[in-house]
Design an enzyme around this catalytic site. Structure first.
Site, PDB file in Angstrom:
ATOM      1  N   TYR A 116       0.866  -1.183   0.000  1.00  0.00           N
ATOM      2  CA  TYR A 116       0.000   0.000   0.000  1.00  0.00           C
ATOM      3  C   TYR A 116       0.896   1.225   0.000  1.00  0.00           C
ATOM      4  O   TYR A 116       1.565   1.519   0.989  1.00  0.00           O
ATOM      5  CB  TYR A 116      -0.900   0.043   1.237  1.00  0.00           C
ATOM      6  CG  TYR A 116      -1.913  -1.070   1.342  1.00  0.00           C
ATOM      7  CD1 TYR A 116      -2.280  -1.821   0.231  1.00  0.00           C
ATOM      8  CD2 TYR A 116      -2.514  -1.367   2.561  1.00  0.00           C
ATOM      9  CE1 TYR A 116      -3.215  -2.845   0.338  1.00  0.00           C
ATOM     10  CE2 TYR A 116      -3.457  -2.379   2.671  1.00  0.00           C
ATOM     11  CZ  TYR A 116      -3.801  -3.114   1.569  1.00  0.00           C
ATOM     12  OH  TYR A 116      -4.727  -4.115   1.678  1.00  0.00           O
ATOM     13  N   PHE A 165     -13.282  -5.287   1.058  1.00  0.00           N
ATOM     14  CA  PHE A 165     -14.384  -4.560   0.416  1.00  0.00           C
ATOM     15  C   PHE A 165     -15.720  -4.848   1.129  1.00  0.00           C
ATOM     16  O   PHE A 165     -16.720  -5.188   0.477  1.00  0.00           O
ATOM     17  CB  PHE A 165     -14.494  -4.891  -1.081  1.00  0.00           C
ATOM     18  CG  PHE A 165     -13.317  -4.454  -1.900  1.00  0.00           C
ATOM     19  CD1 PHE A 165     -12.450  -3.477  -1.435  1.00  0.00           C
ATOM     20  CD2 PHE A 165     -13.067  -5.007  -3.150  1.00  0.00           C
ATOM     21  CE1 PHE A 165     -11.362  -3.061  -2.196  1.00  0.00           C
ATOM     22  CE2 PHE A 165     -11.977  -4.603  -3.922  1.00  0.00           C
ATOM     23  CZ  PHE A 165     -11.126  -3.625  -3.436  1.00  0.00           C
ATOM     24  N   PRO A 166     -15.749  -4.732   2.481  1.00  0.00           N
ATOM     25  CA  PRO A 166     -16.984  -5.029   3.213  1.00  0.00           C
ATOM     26  C   PRO A 166     -18.119  -4.073   2.847  1.00  0.00           C
ATOM     27  O   PRO A 166     -19.287  -4.369   3.067  1.00  0.00           O
ATOM     28  CB  PRO A 166     -16.587  -4.869   4.679  1.00  0.00           C
ATOM     29  CG  PRO A 166     -15.418  -3.931   4.666  1.00  0.00           C
ATOM     30  CD  PRO A 166     -14.685  -4.246   3.392  1.00  0.00           C
ATOM     31  N   LEU A 167     -17.762  -2.934   2.271  1.00  0.00           N
ATOM     32  CA  LEU A 167     -18.774  -1.957   1.861  1.00  0.00           C
ATOM     33  C   LEU A 167     -18.823  -1.813   0.337  1.00  0.00           C
ATOM     34  O   LEU A 167     -19.301  -0.820  -0.196  1.00  0.00           O
ATOM     35  CB  LEU A 167     -18.482  -0.597   2.521  1.00  0.00           C
ATOM     36  CG  LEU A 167     -18.489  -0.618   4.053  1.00  0.00           C
ATOM     37  CD1 LEU A 167     -18.039   0.712   4.627  1.00  0.00           C
ATOM     38  CD2 LEU A 167     -19.867  -0.999   4.572  1.00  0.00           C
ATOM     39  N   GLY A 223     -16.123  -1.764  -1.752  1.00  0.00           N
ATOM     40  CA  GLY A 223     -14.855  -1.362  -2.356  1.00  0.00           C
ATOM     41  C   GLY A 223     -15.002  -0.208  -3.323  1.00  0.00           C
ATOM     42  O   GLY A 223     -15.575   0.816  -3.000  1.00  0.00           O
ATOM     43  N   LEU A 226     -21.731  -0.178  -1.997  1.00  0.00           N
ATOM     44  CA  LEU A 226     -23.047  -0.819  -1.983  1.00  0.00           C
ATOM     45  C   LEU A 226     -24.152   0.217  -2.155  1.00  0.00           C
ATOM     46  O   LEU A 226     -24.145   1.255  -1.493  1.00  0.00           O
ATOM     47  CB  LEU A 226     -23.272  -1.522  -0.639  1.00  0.00           C
ATOM     48  CG  LEU A 226     -22.292  -2.603  -0.218  1.00  0.00           C
ATOM     49  CD1 LEU A 226     -22.682  -3.162   1.139  1.00  0.00           C
ATOM     50  CD2 LEU A 226     -22.273  -3.725  -1.247  1.00  0.00           C
TER      51      LEU A 226
END
Length: 289
Positions: free
Chosen positions: A63, A213-215, A217, A221
């Site tokens: 990163y 990417f729980p939301l 990415g 969503l």
């Protein structure tokens, strides 16, 4: 201040972490490349996370590259005894910001050494082998050579625990035959549910599942049904999506990322959101094909 411990804890090997953690990817510049536009803000987010009870931070030396690890070190070293830093190896960045596989044993060793140096530690708590596969989704194929190289680094005392990222159940089982796996990090969220069976299999094996990417990415969503539930609960859509993941299975650990203190507080508050059985059914329906 939100109470992140409300979501409970889970084991990563011999480390116990709060299930609501923090992912450092967004602390680098645009496209996870180069320095952040506001370094002071990046330092503040990390310090706020730890002050709020976060004791599981996810990072990688690719990163930036190197940027997030250097910021973590500046913000948090010397590290608290209960802070678990999880990093990953298996890729490098090109000068054009491309993501390139680096999965050969010599490349993985270099990746581990870079993480040790930039985080300023003698041993890494957890290192995930990031299988580059199809970039954001797994692809079958043996990972024995790569994972075996990391198992040797663990025997040398450079790594405490090993995990996997972007893998299939077959690959998890192959790795488990080489060295213990404490976590698996794959893409998963309310609408991206292809790992449903894997989440449950890992729960049965006592292995943590960490959705990246729980939301959503790069494409967050969006759903009218999700917005309606959020409005009813007087929460944001993202808080509800995170709360659903915590509800999904006790082995799910969250690492939502952000570069803003305000947004961090909002994410962490999801640990306190309670979902009724009816609400869960409503949310489950969103992800069904």
């Amino acid at each position: 201040m939100s109470n992140v411990s409300k979501a409970g804890t889970y084991a990563l090997g011999d480390r116990r972490v709060n299930r609501m953690g923090y992912g450092a990817m967004q602390l680098a510049g645009p496209g996870v490349f180069g320095p952040p536009k506001d370094r002071a803000a990046a330092l503040a987010v990390l310090r706020e996370a730890v002050a709020s009870g976060v004791n599981h931070i996810d990072t990688s030396d690719f990163y930036g590259p190197h940027v997030t690890n250097q910021i973590i070190r500046e913000a948090l070293a010397p590290y608290a005894d209960d802070l678990t830093l999880v990093t990953k190896v298996g890729a490098t960045r090109g000068d054009d910001a491309s993501w390139n596989p680096a999965m050969r044993p010599d490349e993985l060793r270099r990746g581990v050494e870079d993480n040790l140096r930039h985080l300023g530690v003698d041993v890494l708590d957890v290192v995930n082998f990031r299988n580059m596969g199809a970039i954001h989704e797994p692809k079958e194929g043996s990972i024995a050579e790569s994972f075996g190289a990391l198992a040797r680094l663990r025997e040398e005392g450079k790594i405490r625990h090993l995990g996997l990222s972007n893998v299939t159940l077959t690959q998890v089982k192959e790795a488990q035959g080489i060295a213990p796996v404490v976590c698996v990090q794959n893409q998963y969220n309310l609408v991206q549910r292809s790992d449903d069976a894997l989440v449950d299999e890992l729960h049965a094996m006592g292995i943590a599942y960490v959705p990246f990417f729980p939301l959503g990415g790069f494409s967050p969503l969006q759903s009218d049904a999700l917005s309606a539930v959020a409005e009813r609960l007087e929460a944001t859509s993202m808080q509800v999506a995170l709360a659903w993941l915590l509800h999904r299975s006790p082995n799910v650990l969250l690492i939502p990322g952000t570069s803003s203190v305000g947004h961090l507080r909002e994410n962490l508050a999801a640990a306190e959101l309670e979902l009724s059985a009816e609400t869960v059914d409503e949310l489950e329906a969103i992800g069904r094909p």
